[in-house]
Design an enzyme around this catalytic site. Structure first.
Site, PDB file in Angstrom:
ATOM      1  N   HIS A 173     -42.570  18.983 -28.907  1.00 14.21           N
ATOM      2  CA  HIS A 173     -42.280  20.298 -28.204  1.00 14.21           C
ATOM      3  C   HIS A 173     -43.263  21.373 -28.981  1.00 14.21           C
ATOM      4  CE1 HIS A 173     -39.294  18.990 -25.063  1.00 14.21           C
ATOM      5  NE2 HIS A 173     -39.982  19.255 -24.561  1.00 14.21           N
ATOM      6  N   CYS A 260     -32.736  23.580 -28.189  1.00 20.27           N
ATOM      7  CA  CYS A 260     -32.713  22.572 -26.929  1.00 20.27           C
ATOM      8  C   CYS A 260     -31.433  22.447 -26.428  1.00 20.27           C
ATOM      9  CB  CYS A 260     -33.619  21.355 -27.085  1.00 20.27           C
ATOM     10  SG  CYS A 260     -32.979  20.563 -28.622  1.00 20.27           S
TER      11      CYS A 260
HETATM   12  C1  CIR Z   1     -36.617  14.481 -24.649  1.00 24.85           C
HETATM   13  O1  CIR Z   1     -37.431  13.799 -25.071  1.00 24.85           O
HETATM   14  O2  CIR Z   1     -36.893  15.219 -23.475  1.00 24.85           O
HETATM   15  C2  CIR Z   1     -35.255  14.704 -25.409  1.00 24.85           C
HETATM   16  N1  CIR Z   1     -34.995  13.421 -25.888  1.00 24.85           N
HETATM   17  C3  CIR Z   1     -35.217  15.585 -26.363  1.00 24.85           C
HETATM   18  C4  CIR Z   1     -35.550  16.947 -25.895  1.00 24.85           C
HETATM   19  C5  CIR Z   1     -35.629  18.184 -26.758  1.00 24.85           C
HETATM   20  N2  CIR Z   1     -35.901  19.319 -26.162  1.00 24.85           N
HETATM   21  C6  CIR Z   1     -36.311  20.420 -26.963  1.00 24.85           C
HETATM   22  O3  CIR Z   1     -36.696  20.409 -28.118  1.00 24.85           O
HETATM   23  N3  CIR Z   1     -36.441  21.436 -26.635  1.00 24.85           N
END
Ligand code: CIR
Length: 265
Positions: A173, A260
């Site tokens: 991201h 997140c």
């Molecule tokens: C994913 O791959 O969607 C989750 N394992 C990690 C999401 C992390 N989200 C973020 O940094 N906004």
């Protein structure tokens, strides 16, 4: 536009990690997170948000969605409006319907991005960095042009200037490698700084070798930084920021960090 709207908040929404968090998505071959330790680290994170002035709204775990602890990817919050996104990972798309009731309960207005041009693009909150004036939106494996365009058009109505960025493909991201420190300062890795997208902002570069530290959260007067990055911690403290470190070893195993795990508004 309210000054410091990018980091003056009163509330946060979090979701308790499910036991299934051990099956969370990840890019590399990292080992599974330990669910018990993950829950403990999440608890410390919630305490830190409260300490920084947040009234924390805690949602129940969703076993069918291993990544649902990462609520940030479902929604953009701007004052009294929430924008419900279309997360780009197929296994996470259904998280939308489970965050929606919490948005309805806590915001005056909820805009479903799906309704903008009836588009069917994708966008994750992790690809959106809001400052007071700008919305930096990164194209990525999770955010496509249609998703970006739809969000940009909504944000223009809320006095944000959208800035489109191409997130390097090695980065999950956009915000994996940057975060807002204050109204005019961004903490960013060398790789992101080199994109020259942050024109007009002061950049504090994440020390080489500590790139994982880039995903910070500024909540009121506190900067949350992942623990274990001494150069970053010293750099930010010397620059005058009030820093709280939080262990994120378990979220990091499934590509998660600090921003997140909450929606801040
Ligand atoms: C994913 O791959 O969607 C989750 N394992 C990690 C999401 C992390 N989200 C973020 O940094 N906004």
């Amino acid at each position: 536009m309210t000054p410091e709207r990018a980091f003056r908040f009163t509330k946060a929404i979090v979701r308790t990690p499910a036991a299934s968090v051990t099956r969370g998505l990840r890019d590399g071959p990292a080992s599974n997170p330990d669910a018990t330790l993950f829950a403990r680290q999440h608890g410390v994170y919630v305490d830190a948000l409260e300490h920084a002035g947040a009234h924390v709204i805690s949602l129940p775990p969703l076993e069918q969605y291993p990544d649902s602890v990462f609520v940030e990817d479902t929604t953009i919050c701007i004052k009294d409006t929430a924008i419900l996104l279309r997360p780009g990972a197929p296994s996470r798309f259904g998280e939308r319907e489970f965050i929606y009731p919490a948005l309805k309960a806590n915001f005056n207005k909820v805009v479903d991005i799906t309704d903008v041009y009836h588009h069917d693009g994708f966008i994750d909150g992790g690809d959106v960095l809001l400052s007071d004036n700008h919305a930096f939106i990164g194209l990525s494996a999770r955010t496509d042009q249609r998703g970006l365009n739809a969000l940009a058009s909504i944000l223009k109505d809320h006095e944000y200037i959208p800035v489109q960025v191409e997130t390097p493909s090695s980065i999950l991201h956009f915000k994996t490698e940057c975060g807002l420190l204050d109204s005019t300062t961004i903490f960013a890795t060398r790789k992101l700084a080199a994109l020259e997208c942050f024109k007009g902002y002061h950049i504090i570069e994440v020390p080489a070798g500590e790139e994982t530290a880039a995903n910070i959260v500024r909540f009121n007067d506190t900067v949350f930084l992942s623990a274990g990055f001494p150069k970053s911690e010293a750099l930010l403290r010397n620059a005058g920021y009030k820093v709280t470190t939080i262990d994120t070893s378990e979220p990091a195993k499934i590509d998660g960090g600090l921003s997140c795990m909450s929606l801040r508004f």
